[in-house]
Design a protein around this motif. Structure first.
Motif, PDB file in Angstrom:
ATOM      1  N   LEU A   2       0.829  -1.207   0.000  1.00  0.00           N
ATOM      2  CA  LEU A   2       0.000   0.000   0.000  1.00  0.00           C
ATOM      3  C   LEU A   2       0.864   1.258   0.000  1.00  0.00           C
ATOM      4  CD1 LEU A   2      -2.919  -0.944   2.413  1.00  0.00           C
ATOM      5  CD2 LEU A   2      -2.773  -1.167  -0.077  1.00  0.00           C
ATOM      6  N   ASP A   3       1.993   1.233   0.715  1.00  0.00           N
ATOM      7  CA  ASP A   3       2.912   2.377   0.697  1.00  0.00           C
ATOM      8  C   ASP A   3       3.441   2.633  -0.708  1.00  0.00           C
ATOM      9  OD1 ASP A   3       2.570   2.829   3.393  1.00  0.00           O
ATOM     10  OD2 ASP A   3       4.480   1.914   3.993  1.00  0.00           O
ATOM     11  N   ILE A   4       3.772   1.576  -1.425  1.00  0.00           N
ATOM     12  CA  ILE A   4       4.258   1.712  -2.804  1.00  0.00           C
ATOM     13  C   ILE A   4       3.211   2.412  -3.668  1.00  0.00           C
ATOM     14  CG2 ILE A   4       4.811   0.411  -4.908  1.00  0.00           C
ATOM     15  CD1 ILE A   4       6.184  -1.660  -3.006  1.00  0.00           C
ATOM     16  N   HIS A   5       1.957   2.083  -3.436  1.00  0.00           N
ATOM     17  CA  HIS A   5       0.867   2.668  -4.226  1.00  0.00           C
ATOM     18  C   HIS A   5       0.377   3.999  -3.666  1.00  0.00           C
ATOM     19  CE1 HIS A   5       0.371  -0.651  -6.996  1.00  0.00           C
ATOM     20  NE2 HIS A   5       0.416  -1.490  -5.988  1.00  0.00           N
ATOM     21  N   GLY A   6       0.826   4.370  -2.479  1.00  0.00           N
ATOM     22  CA  GLY A   6       0.362   5.605  -1.860  1.00  0.00           C
ATOM     23  C   GLY A   6      -1.089   5.532  -1.430  1.00  0.00           C
ATOM     24  N   VAL A   7      -1.492   4.351  -0.954  1.00  0.00           N
ATOM     25  CA  VAL A   7      -2.880   4.111  -0.561  1.00  0.00           C
ATOM     26  C   VAL A   7      -2.903   3.761   0.928  1.00  0.00           C
ATOM     27  CG1 VAL A   7      -4.854   2.558  -0.897  1.00  0.00           C
ATOM     28  CG2 VAL A   7      -3.497   3.285  -2.856  1.00  0.00           C
ATOM     29  N   GLY A   8      -3.825   4.346   1.661  1.00  0.00           N
ATOM     30  CA  GLY A   8      -3.983   4.034   3.076  1.00  0.00           C
ATOM     31  C   GLY A   8      -4.899   2.836   3.288  1.00  0.00           C
ATOM     32  N   LEU A   9      -4.868   2.316   4.494  1.00  0.00           N
ATOM     33  CA  LEU A   9      -5.703   1.155   4.819  1.00  0.00           C
ATOM     34  C   LEU A   9      -7.187   1.436   4.623  1.00  0.00           C
ATOM     35  CD1 LEU A   9      -4.012  -0.281   8.036  1.00  0.00           C
ATOM     36  CD2 LEU A   9      -4.296  -1.449   5.846  1.00  0.00           C
ATOM     37  N   ALA A  10      -7.659   2.564   5.124  1.00  0.00           N
ATOM     38  CA  ALA A  10      -9.089   2.882   5.007  1.00  0.00           C
ATOM     39  C   ALA A  10      -9.506   2.957   3.550  1.00  0.00           C
ATOM     40  CB  ALA A  10      -9.403   4.194   5.728  1.00  0.00           C
ATOM     41  N   GLU A  11      -8.685   3.596   2.733  1.00  0.00           N
ATOM     42  CA  GLU A  11      -9.002   3.697   1.305  1.00  0.00           C
ATOM     43  C   GLU A  11      -8.992   2.317   0.646  1.00  0.00           C
ATOM     44  OE1 GLU A  11      -7.236   5.719  -2.792  1.00  0.00           O
ATOM     45  OE2 GLU A  11      -6.307   6.204  -0.880  1.00  0.00           O
ATOM     46  N   PHE A  12      -7.996   1.514   0.978  1.00  0.00           N
ATOM     47  CA  PHE A  12      -7.873   0.189   0.369  1.00  0.00           C
ATOM     48  C   PHE A  12      -9.085  -0.685   0.684  1.00  0.00           C
ATOM     49  CE2 PHE A  12      -6.476  -4.275   0.454  1.00  0.00           C
ATOM     50  CZ  PHE A  12      -6.000  -4.404  -0.828  1.00  0.00           C
TER      51      PHE A  12
END
Length: 77
Positions: A61-71
């Motif tokens: 998720l860090d690689i994609h710049g996405v947070g847990l809530a968004e994912f």
């Protein structure tokens, strides 16, 4: 010996990880993993719905710049 069925929630997580990769323009999970310093075999298994650690998910998720809530916002399970 009883064979366990794969958890459909893991499959949904794997599909979401795959969609993120494809959105970044990678048709090959191997190329994506290589370019981002991830183990290719392990990453491929994650996309197929294998169990993964929280630290592995957070790294992806860090690689994609996405947070847990968004994912997890549009995943059902």
């Amino acid at each position: 010996m009883k064979e366990e069925k794969p958890d459909p929630r893991l499959a949904a997580i794997g599909e979401k990880i795959k969609r993120l990769r494809v959105t970044k323009g990678y048709s090959s999970y191997e190329s994506f993993a290589f370019d981002h310093g991830l183990p290719r075999v392990g990453y491929g298994r994650h996309e197929k719905g294998a169990n993964l650690t929280m630290s592995s998910l957070l790294r992806i998720l860090d690689i994609h710049g996405v947070g847990l809530a968004e994912f997890f916002s549009d995943l059902e399970g």
